[in-house]
Design an enzyme around this catalytic site. Structure first.
Site, short mmCIF file in Angstrom:
data_model
loop_
_atom_site.label_atom_id
_atom_site.label_comp_id
_atom_site.label_asym_id
_atom_site.label_seq_id
_atom_site.Cartn_x
_atom_site.Cartn_y
_atom_site.Cartn_z
N THR A 194 35.73 16.99 -39.16
CA THR A 194 35.27 16.71 -40.52
C THR A 194 34.42 17.86 -41.06
OG1 THR A 194 35.33 14.33 -40.12
CG2 THR A 194 33.96 15.08 -41.94
N TYR B 212 36.73 13.55 -26.62
CA TYR B 212 37.27 13.28 -27.95
C TYR B 212 38.77 13.12 -27.81
CZ TYR B 212 37.83 14.16 -33.04
OH TYR B 212 38.14 14.08 -34.38
N LYS C 149 35.00 9.39 -27.78
CA LYS C 149 35.28 9.14 -29.20
C LYS C 149 36.76 8.83 -29.29
CE LYS C 149 35.36 11.13 -33.83
NZ LYS C 149 35.08 12.32 -34.68
N ILE D 197 31.75 7.08 -34.58
CA ILE D 197 31.53 8.39 -35.18
C ILE D 197 32.45 8.42 -36.38
CG2 ILE D 197 31.67 10.89 -34.85
CD1 ILE D 197 31.24 10.43 -31.86
#
Length: 331
Positions: free
Chosen positions: A88, A175, A203, A243
């Site tokens: 992001t 992740y 995540k 998240i």
């Protein structure tokens, strides 16, 4: 050095354990030691709402004033902490100096809230060198995806994550985001990685609910939803938080959803959650973070600017987002 400290290097250095858990001898070189993060703990807790911060730009450069103001506003809205240089944050478009400068800006503005640094890459040597550089900063953790582009085997993924965790002074969040990396991390691989003392969470953007449930049931890794659509279901089934890029806006409502879920107040949490669904869908209708930046630019938080090859959100989507966000704010 049986206590893991590094003599002659000051109180904030600790010895990096070898794969068998032993520490180097007193005569070992400095490369065997890493700076100890002030956030490192035996049992880190990543519960709550973490914001993977956008990186504001103005005139092609990182807009540190806008980044600082955004961080302060989100901290005041009750978030748990921040992830800097995640997808992001357009980290792939930032060089190392820009990433470190963004991290320093967020740390100065975060009011003591914990910060996770996002990593990405596919060269293991460069990645571990970068991890050791980051050890100089007081991070709560590192967010580490699979190496992109090369699509290693599951054995290769285990080597990748373990080597990075060995080099790290802070906890590691795996992740799992195969649609960006091209690599699927199998359930068995995640459970094997859970054996490492510094791999403490995931995540979860894997899109595999059976895998998510298995990791939650195993209990060794904290599971945070990284897919904003699945925040409610993941946390309701035992995940610890999220998240969430969407949490840049309507932040207090996202915080409240997670608080209510943590208190097992499902009906109240559902009432807060359901109005957020159209917003989340719209924020990902075009490549993230373009819709989010368009909405944040509308309220004056930053310029509506991204780095190529990312492009601005369409004006039609921006207008719909502005209208929907205003309607949610009146609820």
């Amino acid at each position: 050095m049986s206590d893991g400290t590094c003599k002659g290097l000051g109180p904030h250095w600790v010895a990096r354990a070898s794969n068998d858990g032993s520490f180097p001898s007193v005569d070992s070189s400095k490369e065997a030691c890493v700076p100890q993060s002030t956030h490192l703990s035996a049992s880190p807790d990543f519960s709550g709402l973490w914001i993977p911060l956008v990186t504001p730009f103005r005139g092609g450069a990182v807009d540190h004033a806008a980044l600082s103001a955004l961080t302060r506003r989100l901290a005041d809205d009750g978030v748990t902490g921040f992830v800097v240089c995640a997808s992001t944050g357009e980290a792939a478009a930032l060089d190392e100096a820009e990433q470190l400068a963004a991290l320093d800006t967020v740390q100065a503005a975060a009011g003591g809230l914990p910060i996770i640094m996002g990593l990405s890459g596919y060269h293991l040597g460069k990645m571990t060198d970068w991890v050791r550089r980051l050890a100089e900063r007081p991070l709560a953790g590192l967010q580490v995806p699979a190496p992109h582009y090369i699509r290693p085997s599951q054995a290769g993924l285990i080597e990748w994550f373990r080597a990075i965790a060995d080099a790290s002074a802070v906890p590691v969040l795996v992740y799992d985001i195969p649609y960006r990396t091209g690599a699927i991390i199998a359930r068995e691989t995640l459970l094997a990685l859970a054996e490492h003392p510094r791999i403490r969470g995931i995540k979860d953007c894997g899109g595999d609910t059976a895998k998510t449930r298995a990791v939650i049931a195993d209990g060794r890794l904290q599971v945070l939803s990284g897919d904003d659509h699945h925040i409610f279901s993941t946390v309701a089934e035992g995940g610890v938080g999220a998240i969430a890029a969407s949490g840049h806006v309507q932040t207090r409502r996202f915080v409240e959803v997670l608080r209510l879920l943590a208190e097992n107040r499902l009906a109240e949490a559902r009432a807060e959650w359901q109005p957020l669904q159209p917003l989340i869908e719209m924020l990902f209708a075009e490549p993230n973070p373009a819709p989010l930046k368009a909405l944040l630019a509308h309220d004056g938080s930053m310029s509506d600017e991204l780095r190529s090859p990312m492009t601005r959100a369409s004006s039609a989507l921006r207008d719909r987002l502005v209208e929907l966000n205003a309607r949610l704010s009146r609820l």
